[in-house]
Design an enzyme around this catalytic site. Sequence first.
Site, PDB file in Angstrom:
ATOM      1  CG  ASP A 102      13.642  22.633 -30.580  1.00 53.87           C
ATOM      2  OD1 ASP A 102      12.401  23.357 -30.685  1.00 53.87           O
ATOM      3  OD2 ASP A 102      14.752  22.806 -30.575  1.00 53.87           O
ATOM      4  CG  ASP A 105       9.690  20.230 -22.188  1.00 46.73           C
ATOM      5  OD1 ASP A 105       8.889  19.338 -21.199  1.00 46.73           O
ATOM      6  OD2 ASP A 105      10.729  20.239 -21.924  1.00 46.73           O
TER       7      ASP A 105
HETATM    8  C1  PRP Z   1      13.481  24.941 -25.858  1.00 45.18           C
HETATM    9  C2  PRP Z   1      12.511  24.192 -27.407  1.00 45.18           C
HETATM   10  C3  PRP Z   1      11.067  25.128 -27.093  1.00 45.18           C
HETATM   11  C4  PRP Z   1      10.683  25.036 -26.518  1.00 45.18           C
HETATM   12  C5  PRP Z   1      10.147  24.270 -25.297  1.00 45.18           C
HETATM   13  O1  PRP Z   1      13.672  26.142 -26.469  1.00 45.18           O
HETATM   14  O2  PRP Z   1      13.673  24.646 -28.525  1.00 45.18           O
HETATM   15  O3  PRP Z   1      11.359  25.870 -28.379  1.00 45.18           O
HETATM   16  O4  PRP Z   1      11.992  24.847 -25.323  1.00 45.18           O
HETATM   17  O5  PRP Z   1       9.430  24.044 -23.918  1.00 45.18           O
HETATM   18  P1  PRP Z   1       8.585  24.391 -24.062  1.00 45.18           P
HETATM   19  O6  PRP Z   1       7.830  23.718 -24.665  1.00 45.18           O
HETATM   20  O7  PRP Z   1       8.289  24.030 -22.292  1.00 45.18           O
HETATM   21  O8  PRP Z   1       7.735  25.777 -24.090  1.00 45.18           O
HETATM   22  P2  PRP Z   1      14.829  27.416 -25.484  1.00 45.18           P
HETATM   23  O9  PRP Z   1      13.588  28.445 -25.100  1.00 45.18           O
HETATM   24  O10 PRP Z   1      15.561  26.730 -24.911  1.00 45.18           O
HETATM   25  O11 PRP Z   1      15.483  28.192 -26.505  1.00 45.18           O
HETATM   26  P3  PRP Z   1      16.383  28.352 -27.794  1.00 45.18           P
HETATM   27  O12 PRP Z   1      15.493  27.674 -29.025  1.00 45.18           O
HETATM   28  O13 PRP Z   1      16.895  29.011 -28.290  1.00 45.18           O
HETATM   29  O14 PRP Z   1      16.965  26.489 -27.475  1.00 45.18           O
HETATM   30 MN    MN Z   2      13.114  26.871 -28.934  1.00 45.23          MN
END
Ligand code: PRP
Ligand code: MN
Length: 182
Positions: A102, A105
């Site tokens: 999704d 970051d």
């Molecule tokens: C969020 C998002 C990505 C990740 C991006 O997942 O869905 O997978 O963070 O961040 P990064 O590039 O800094 O790693 P999260 O860990 O919140 O889990 P989720 O998908 O269950 O919400």
């Molecule tokens: Mn995620």
Amino acid sequence: MEKLHPDIKRIILSEDDIRGIVTRLGAQISADYADKNPLIVAVLRGAFVFTADLVRAITIPCSVDFMAVSSYGDGVKSSGVVRIVKDLDTKVEGRHVLIAEDILDSGLTLSYLIGMLQARRPASIDVATFAVKDIEGKRPAVRPRYVGTHVPNEFIVGYGLDYAERYRNLPYVGVLKTEVYE
Ligand code: PRP
Ligand code: MN
Ligand code: MG
């Protein structure tokens, strides 16, 4: 126009914007992976909404499987640790793997996942991310082959993106009001 959730400051991507983005990605992927029967790997939980739309925009044969990882937990900031909560059921060796995310970051989640899946000797491995967060002066550790759109460095939710497991069900992407998480 969608009715705005009271916790949302403003909409960044409307349902129409999202439809346009996903249709374009689906067409690109369908052209690039014709006859490759790609394995689409959705990164749960955030990518479940995007993946559901993306696979319906893909017009070639493909399979779908799911991995669950978590790096953010309930917080606003990444914990720095990627935790595998559920592994794939599908064998990756020799497959053309396309990871569906999704949002990119810091890139921590994706670089960890790519490394882990690469060790299973896929025929190819690439990433389709719905969004990339633009952070001034920072380049993410991963360069996805398919990027839906860029979003500003704000706390955004909806279309699969959560804050403390909420707001994933919003059909649009919006900026969360500061008072909700401060
Ligand atoms: C969020 C998002 C990505 C990740 C991006 O997942 O869905 O997978 O963070 O961040 P990064 O590039 O800094 O790693 P999260 O860990 O919140 O889990 P989720 O998908 O269950 O919400
Ligand atoms: Mn995620
Ligand atoms: Mg999350």
